[in-house]
Design a protein around this motif. Structure first.
Motif, PDB file in Angstrom:
ATOM      1  N   LEU A 146      58.611  53.068  62.321  1.00  0.00           N
ATOM      2  CA  LEU A 146      58.464  54.083  63.363  1.00  0.00           C
ATOM      3  C   LEU A 146      59.613  55.084  63.255  1.00  0.00           C
ATOM      4  N   TYR A 147      59.295  56.367  63.295  1.00  0.00           N
ATOM      5  CA  TYR A 147      60.348  57.383  63.226  1.00  0.00           C
ATOM      6  C   TYR A 147      59.906  58.628  63.977  1.00  0.00           C
ATOM      7  N   GLY A 148      60.840  59.547  64.206  1.00  0.00           N
ATOM      8  CA  GLY A 148      60.509  60.806  64.868  1.00  0.00           C
ATOM      9  C   GLY A 148      61.445  61.124  66.014  1.00  0.00           C
ATOM     10  N   THR A 149      61.211  62.277  66.643  1.00  0.00           N
ATOM     11  CA  THR A 149      62.104  62.762  67.695  1.00  0.00           C
ATOM     12  C   THR A 149      61.812  62.149  69.061  1.00  0.00           C
TER      13      THR A 149
ATOM     14  N   THR B 274      56.709  50.177  70.932  1.00  0.00           N
ATOM     15  CA  THR B 274      57.316  48.875  70.612  1.00  0.00           C
ATOM     16  C   THR B 274      57.064  47.875  71.740  1.00  0.00           C
ATOM     17  N   GLU B 275      57.187  48.327  72.981  1.00  0.00           N
ATOM     18  CA  GLU B 275      56.940  47.447  74.134  1.00  0.00           C
ATOM     19  C   GLU B 275      55.480  47.010  74.191  1.00  0.00           C
ATOM     20  N   MET B 276      54.570  47.936  73.881  1.00  0.00           N
ATOM     21  CA  MET B 276      53.144  47.609  73.858  1.00  0.00           C
ATOM     22  C   MET B 276      52.861  46.570  72.780  1.00  0.00           C
TER      23      MET B 276
ATOM     24  N   ILE C 199      59.969  40.808  64.755  1.00  0.00           N
ATOM     25  CA  ILE C 199      61.330  41.150  64.330  1.00  0.00           C
ATOM     26  C   ILE C 199      61.508  42.661  64.472  1.00  0.00           C
ATOM     27  N   ILE C 200      62.420  43.066  65.347  1.00  0.00           N
ATOM     28  CA  ILE C 200      62.657  44.493  65.608  1.00  0.00           C
ATOM     29  C   ILE C 200      63.962  44.906  64.935  1.00  0.00           C
ATOM     30  N   VAL C 201      63.855  45.829  63.988  1.00  0.00           N
ATOM     31  CA  VAL C 201      64.997  46.170  63.131  1.00  0.00           C
ATOM     32  C   VAL C 201      65.392  47.632  63.324  1.00  0.00           C
ATOM     33  N   ARG C 202      66.618  47.856  63.776  1.00  0.00           N
ATOM     34  CA  ARG C 202      67.138  49.219  63.926  1.00  0.00           C
ATOM     35  C   ARG C 202      67.784  49.649  62.605  1.00  0.00           C
ATOM     36  N   ASP C 203      67.394  50.848  62.133  1.00  0.00           N
ATOM     37  CA  ASP C 203      67.894  51.314  60.836  1.00  0.00           C
ATOM     38  C   ASP C 203      68.368  52.760  60.911  1.00  0.00           C
ATOM     39  N   THR C 204      69.477  53.058  60.266  1.00  0.00           N
ATOM     40  CA  THR C 204      69.990  54.436  60.235  1.00  0.00           C
ATOM     41  C   THR C 204      70.128  54.980  58.815  1.00  0.00           C
ATOM     42  N   SER C 205      69.810  54.181  57.802  1.00  0.00           N
ATOM     43  CA  SER C 205      70.075  54.652  56.443  1.00  0.00           C
ATOM     44  C   SER C 205      69.022  54.302  55.395  1.00  0.00           C
ATOM     45  N   LEU C 206      68.293  53.213  55.557  1.00  0.00           N
ATOM     46  CA  LEU C 206      67.364  52.777  54.504  1.00  0.00           C
ATOM     47  C   LEU C 206      66.199  53.733  54.297  1.00  0.00           C
TER      48      LEU C 206
ATOM     49  N   THR D  12      55.755  39.757  62.304  1.00  0.00           N
ATOM     50  CA  THR D  12      55.566  41.212  62.318  1.00  0.00           C
ATOM     51  C   THR D  12      56.946  41.849  62.352  1.00  0.00           C
ATOM     52  N   ILE D  13      57.203  42.744  61.414  1.00  0.00           N
ATOM     53  CA  ILE D  13      58.495  43.444  61.371  1.00  0.00           C
ATOM     54  C   ILE D  13      58.273  44.888  61.820  1.00  0.00           C
ATOM     55  N   VAL D  14      59.119  45.352  62.735  1.00  0.00           N
ATOM     56  CA  VAL D  14      59.071  46.746  63.182  1.00  0.00           C
ATOM     57  C   VAL D  14      60.407  47.397  62.853  1.00  0.00           C
ATOM     58  N   PHE D  15      60.388  48.382  61.982  1.00  0.00           N
ATOM     59  CA  PHE D  15      61.598  49.131  61.640  1.00  0.00           C
ATOM     60  C   PHE D  15      61.660  50.386  62.514  1.00  0.00           C
ATOM     61  N   LEU D  16      62.758  50.550  63.232  1.00  0.00           N
ATOM     62  CA  LEU D  16      62.986  51.738  64.044  1.00  0.00           C
ATOM     63  C   LEU D  16      63.939  52.646  63.268  1.00  0.00           C
ATOM     64  N   ALA D  17      63.374  53.583  62.534  1.00  0.00           N
ATOM     65  CA  ALA D  17      64.180  54.469  61.681  1.00  0.00           C
ATOM     66  C   ALA D  17      64.761  55.601  62.528  1.00  0.00           C
ATOM     67  N   GLN D  18      66.066  55.737  62.507  1.00  0.00           N
ATOM     68  CA  GLN D  18      66.744  56.753  63.330  1.00  0.00           C
ATOM     69  C   GLN D  18      66.781  58.084  62.592  1.00  0.00           C
ATOM     70  N   GLY D  19      65.704  58.820  62.684  1.00  0.00           N
ATOM     71  CA  GLY D  19      65.652  60.116  62.017  1.00  0.00           C
ATOM     72  C   GLY D  19      64.356  60.837  62.353  1.00  0.00           C
ATOM     73  N   ASP D  20      64.384  62.171  62.187  1.00  0.00           N
ATOM     74  CA  ASP D  20      63.196  62.971  62.476  1.00  0.00           C
ATOM     75  C   ASP D  20      62.160  62.867  61.371  1.00  0.00           C
ATOM     76  N   LYS D  21      62.613  62.523  60.159  1.00  0.00           N
ATOM     77  CA  LYS D  21      61.680  62.366  59.039  1.00  0.00           C
ATOM     78  C   LYS D  21      62.245  61.359  58.042  1.00  0.00           C
TER      79      LYS D  21
END
Length: 338
Positions: free
Chosen positions: A21-24, A33-35, A79-86, A114-123
């Motif tokens: 998941l990514y975006g502004t 994510t809660e749903m 598994i909820i994974v916060r990411d800022t670089s990958l 189930t793995i959810v990656f939360l990508a910190q970026g607009d794209k």
């Protein structure tokens, strides 16, 4: 796959093994994510079956190992994974990640994880091997700002869930008061629904009495009044800002910013850019672009440039003490409104 299709699949009991998941729109990402959590993990299991990770502290191979490990006392894990670089460009991780472990895992993911990656970026960074792999083998969802019409529909739908309706034009009034940030709008809708009560109607007058405008929204409204030649209302907003102890130089800067946006929107519109393209180009919300476009139509391009030039001169005079700050800005508004 888009967000709507992904949500439908999850609600029908067919979640994917991996989401990126990514975006502004961070609020929408949080809601999705809660749903997902509510649909995939039973409430009594959530304390044990929802596992958070942060890739600034943990290598990706540890996340894969967790996903491969059979869950204990629960049928499934999230598994909820916060990411800022990958997945995005820019920030480099201090931890060395073995991304090939994740790419290999995607070929045969565990059916109990189930793995959810939360990508910190607009794209996402399309050049990366991992991004190319997830686009083929995972569900990648972008959460972009809602367009003006979508934003109004989102507000109306939110109220409808609480069995409350918005009067005609009231949703637009709410946006003009509270801005376009979804979390803020959600809180304001909650408040207005409590006021209206089940089966009630939210009217413009309710919003005007219950929702406080921010400084930016007050300036936005001030420019709107000037664009419509309603000088008295524009001055009333200016005096209200002064009562709130706002610095005249800041007010002038925000007015200049709005006129600058109007010029940019006007010029890009003449080059056949769409509302979404202009928003992306200027880094603005589509709703702000829509309103700026409507305001800009009331001015010739040369007139807008002259106004900006006058604001630049006024800014210099206020900062050098050549003119009283309040009086200088007041005279500018009077000339513009006339």
């Amino acid at each position: 796959m888009d967000v709507k299709s992904a949500t439908k699949a999850i609600r029908s009991g067919d979640p994917a093994s991996i989401y990126v998941l990514y975006g502004t729109e961070k609020y929408q990402i949080q809601q999705f994510t809660e749903m997902l959590k509510a649909q995939v993990i039973e409430e009594e299991h959530q304390d044990f079956a929802v596992i958070p990770y942060d890739l600034s502290e943990t290598p990706i191979e540890a996340v894969v190992e967790e996903a491969e490990t059979v869950p204990f006392l629960v049928p499934r894990k999230l598994i909820i994974v916060r990411d800022t670089s990958l997945f995005t460009a820019g920030k480099e991780s201090k931890i060395e990640h073995q991304v090939d472990r994740l790419i290999t895992y995607m070929d045969n993911p565990a059916d109990y994880s189930t793995i959810v990656f939360l990508a910190q970026g607009d794209k996402l960074d399309e050049r990366k091997k991992l991004v190319k792999a997830v686009k083929k083998q995972a569900v990648v969802l972008a959460f972009a700002p809602l367009s003006g019409e979508e934003l109004v529909q989102w507000i109306v739908k939110l109220a409808k869930q609480r069995e409350v309706t918005f009067d005609a034009g009231a949703a637009d009034t709410l946006i003009s008061y509270a801005g376009t940030e979804l979390q803020t709008l959600s809180a304001e809708v909650d408040k207005l629904c409590l006021f209206a009560g089940k089966g009630g109607v939210i009217r413009r007058a309710d919003i005007e009495s219950l929702v406080a405008r921010s400084t930016e929204q007050n300036v936005f409204a001030l420019v709107e009044e000037l664009a419509n030649l309603r000088l008295e209302k524009a001055l009333a907003l200016f005096y209200e800002l002064l009562k709130q102890r706002e610095e005249p130089i800041k007010i002038a800067a925000l007015i200049a910013r709005q006129f600058r946006i109007m010029i940019q929107v006007k010029e890009l519109g003449q080059q056949s850019y769409s509302q979404q393209q202009i928003a992306s180009q200027l880094g603005l919300h589509p709703y702000a672009v829509k309103i700026a476009g409507e305001q800009a139509r009331k001015f010739e391009a040369d007139r807008l440039r002259k106004i900006l030039s006058h604001l630049s001169e006024l800014d210099y005079q206020m900062k050098t003490g050549a003119v009283d700050k309040v009086l200088g800005l007041e005279l500018f508004l009077l000339r513009l409104g006339a």
